[in-house]
Design an enzyme around this catalytic site. Structure first.
Site, PDB file in Angstrom:
ATOM      1  N   LYS A  22     -54.271  35.157 -48.442  1.00  0.00           N
ATOM      2  CA  LYS A  22     -53.045  35.379 -49.080  1.00  0.00           C
ATOM      3  C   LYS A  22     -51.972  36.781 -48.851  1.00  0.00           C
ATOM      4  CE  LYS A  22     -53.722  39.193 -52.160  1.00  0.00           C
ATOM      5  NZ  LYS A  22     -52.552  40.187 -52.465  1.00  0.00           N
ATOM      6  N   ARG A  92     -45.492  43.302 -56.005  1.00  0.00           N
ATOM      7  CA  ARG A  92     -45.179  44.209 -55.046  1.00  0.00           C
ATOM      8  C   ARG A  92     -44.555  43.261 -53.073  1.00  0.00           C
ATOM      9  NH1 ARG A  92     -45.507  48.559 -55.804  1.00  0.00           N
ATOM     10  NH2 ARG A  92     -45.359  48.843 -53.948  1.00  0.00           N
ATOM     11  N   ARG A 121     -47.190  53.979 -53.624  1.00  0.00           N
ATOM     12  CA  ARG A 121     -47.214  52.466 -53.141  1.00  0.00           C
ATOM     13  C   ARG A 121     -45.121  52.322 -53.026  1.00  0.00           C
ATOM     14  NH1 ARG A 121     -50.424  47.609 -54.169  1.00  0.00           N
ATOM     15  NH2 ARG A 121     -49.563  46.841 -53.042  1.00  0.00           N
ATOM     16  N   PRO A 122     -44.223  53.710 -52.437  1.00  0.00           N
ATOM     17  CA  PRO A 122     -42.647  53.470 -52.326  1.00  0.00           C
ATOM     18  C   PRO A 122     -42.766  52.633 -50.955  1.00  0.00           C
ATOM     19  CG  PRO A 122     -44.203  55.309 -51.206  1.00  0.00           C
ATOM     20  CD  PRO A 122     -45.202  55.128 -51.933  1.00  0.00           C
ATOM     21  N   VAL A 123     -41.597  52.118 -50.856  1.00  0.00           N
ATOM     22  CA  VAL A 123     -41.349  51.805 -49.608  1.00  0.00           C
ATOM     23  C   VAL A 123     -40.041  51.877 -48.405  1.00  0.00           C
ATOM     24  CG1 VAL A 123     -41.087  48.847 -51.139  1.00  0.00           C
ATOM     25  CG2 VAL A 123     -39.416  50.104 -51.773  1.00  0.00           C
ATOM     26  N   ASP A 124     -39.924  53.196 -48.247  1.00  0.00           N
ATOM     27  CA  ASP A 124     -38.829  54.296 -47.989  1.00  0.00           C
ATOM     28  C   ASP A 124     -38.917  53.664 -46.255  1.00  0.00           C
ATOM     29  OD1 ASP A 124     -41.998  55.539 -48.351  1.00  0.00           O
ATOM     30  OD2 ASP A 124     -41.341  56.977 -46.779  1.00  0.00           O
ATOM     31  N   ILE A 326     -56.386  55.303 -47.613  1.00  0.00           N
ATOM     32  CA  ILE A 326     -54.940  54.628 -47.595  1.00  0.00           C
ATOM     33  C   ILE A 326     -54.268  54.971 -48.822  1.00  0.00           C
ATOM     34  CG2 ILE A 326     -53.644  52.254 -47.342  1.00  0.00           C
ATOM     35  CD1 ILE A 326     -55.419  53.057 -45.071  1.00  0.00           C
ATOM     36  N   ARG A 396     -55.012  37.210 -58.908  1.00  0.00           N
ATOM     37  CA  ARG A 396     -53.760  37.027 -57.513  1.00  0.00           C
ATOM     38  C   ARG A 396     -54.243  36.473 -56.420  1.00  0.00           C
ATOM     39  NH1 ARG A 396     -50.958  42.111 -59.459  1.00  0.00           N
ATOM     40  NH2 ARG A 396     -50.196  41.221 -57.112  1.00  0.00           N
TER      41      ARG A 396
END
Ligand code: EPZ
Length: 416
Positions: A22, A92, A121-124, A326, A396
């Protein structure tokens, strides 16, 4: 809402075929945005997340067609450079269209993913890296709005190891002008699989699998045909199920060299694991021994296998200490395992699991993808019947799970 009903206590024997990964298929499908010619992808798993990604790409104008066990994606007429909230909130990994869109079309409007069960889980890091490549990025009404003339290669050092962050930046860099170096890159095998696909499309990516990836930008990419790697988390999940339930199972179409830390831990628990080129045999005759584990970026023990091993420790001999480094909230399966009789004490990001000889079946609730897998492992060993609710989480990431487990003797069925 679908549920799974399991009868515990049966040993597993036989053969299980492993599906495509996946977490390699999702970025590889997004790579189709980088070329006008068709990308043909084989060994794509039939998963809910893959279907969501297909829908996302199709609504952007990518022509997506199934052909046999694979997908054909052609991004010659992309006319909507947007990833809407209603799709991104369900998956996400949609953020992976950002890098390719900015690189090829110079513009992108992608919804911020928002929160998730296992953590913020930011995407900065994705945004910081694209800005370093020259993109102008604004956050407007919950969307990332990015524009760029042509991206320009540069040296990027991510603040932390991020798998999809590395993948987004690597894809963007393939069409940037000049050379890009990504330091502190994720070393996961899925990153390597994506790099191999990009190179098959004419990109010039070196160093994937190490923490320093070098990409020499090219004018354009072309079509290719690529086969997705085997899913190492599905593989690890089935291995853990056998270690817990006992039995003798061979996993075929596997890639053992992508889950060495997991195989080592299974050996520590007392299972016998025989590794061959594309198959793994596991034999478990006795109650497992508890193991200590600490999740960390590849090649260390993967966070995606933490929940499954907590279920294994729940019925093991001794006490196992599980440390999750993590994600900040990836112990939700512990509460559900305790409903089955597990003895678990959570202290911050550490779970102390005191093995019990028997779990007893009960109704439990899946809270996220790998937590669901953990409950399946527990249900296979618990006395009596276990009912797992909300298994849309499981769908999923696991293809035909109940069929694969039934084929090796498990009593497991899906009820609407
Ligand atoms: C990928 O998620 C996987 N998903 C996850 O698998 C996996 O658990 C995770 O990597 C870690 O191995 C896919 O590949 C589609 P990260 P990703 O960016 O890329 C923080 C599953 O079960 N971070 O490596 O989203 C983040 O909050 C899924 O199949 C930032 O702070 O994970 C996390 O604490 C679950 N800023 C840590 O880094 C950023 O910009 C690692 O996240 C990016 C990440």
């Amino acid at each position: 809402m679908d549920k799974l009903v399991l009868q515990g206590g049966l040993r597993l024997r036989g053969e299980i075929p492993i599906s495509g990964a996946k977490n390699a298929a999702l970025p590889i499908l997004c790579a189709s945005l980088l070329a006008a010619d068709a990308l043909e992808v084989d060994n794509v798993p039939a998963l809910h997340d893959v279907a969501t990604m297909q829908r996302l790409l199709a609504q952007m104008g990518v022509k997506v067609a199934r052909d046999g066990g694979g997908l054909r994606l052609e991004a010659s007429q992309v006319d909507r450079l947007e990833a809407p909230y209603d799709l991104v909130k369900t998956m996400r990994a949609s953020i992976l269209v950002l890098g390719p869109m900015v690189a090829r079309f110079g513009t992108a409007r992608v919804s911020l993913p928002g929160g998730c069960a296992i953590g913020a889980r930011p995407v900065d890091q994705h945004i910081k890296g694209l800005q370093a490549l020259g993109a102008d990025i604004r956050i407007e009404h919950g969307y990332i709005v990015a524009t760029a003339r042509r991206l320009k290669g540069t040296r990027i050092v991510t603040d932390l190891v991020t798998v999809t962050g590395t993948e987004n930046l690597m894809m963007a860099a393939t069409l940037a002008e000049g050379e890009t170096v990504i330091e502190n890159a994720a070393r996961e095998p899925e990153v390597v699989d994506l790099a191999n696909c990009l190179n098959a499309m004419g990109a010039r990516v070196n160093g994937a699998g190490t923490d320093r990836i070098v990409v020499r930008g090219v004018e354009r990419l072309h079509g290719a045909r690529f086969r997705v790697m085997a899913d190492r988390v599905e593989t690890g999940t089935f291995l853990t199920a056998v270690a817990a339930a006992g039995g003798d199972v061979v996993l075929t179409h596997a890639q053992p060299d992508t889950l060495e830390a997991v195989i080592d831990k299974l050996g520590e628990s007392g299972a016998r694991v025989e590794v061959h080129t594309d198959r793994i045999r596991i034999v478990a005759r006795r109650r497992p021994r508890a193991v200590n584990l600490r999740t960390a970026p590849y090649p260390a023990f993967p966070t995606d296998m933490q929940a499954q091993f907590m279920a294994l420790n729940a019925i093991a001999e001794g006490t196992g200490v599980v440390t999750e480094t993590i994600f900040e909230n990836r112990f939700m399966h512990a509460q559900e395992l305790m409903r089955l009789g597990a003895r678990i004490e959570i202290e911050g990001n550490t779970a102390v699991v005191k093995g019990v000889r028997n779990l007893t079946g009960a109704t439990v609730m899946a809270t996220d993808l790998r937590a669901s897998a953990s409950l399946v492992v527990a249900g296979l060993v618990a006395d009596g019947e276990t009912v797992i609710d909300r298994i849309y989480h499981l769908d999923r990431g696991y293809e035909a799970l109940e069929a694969k487990l039934s084929a090796v003797g498990a009593r497991i069925e899906r009820r609407r």
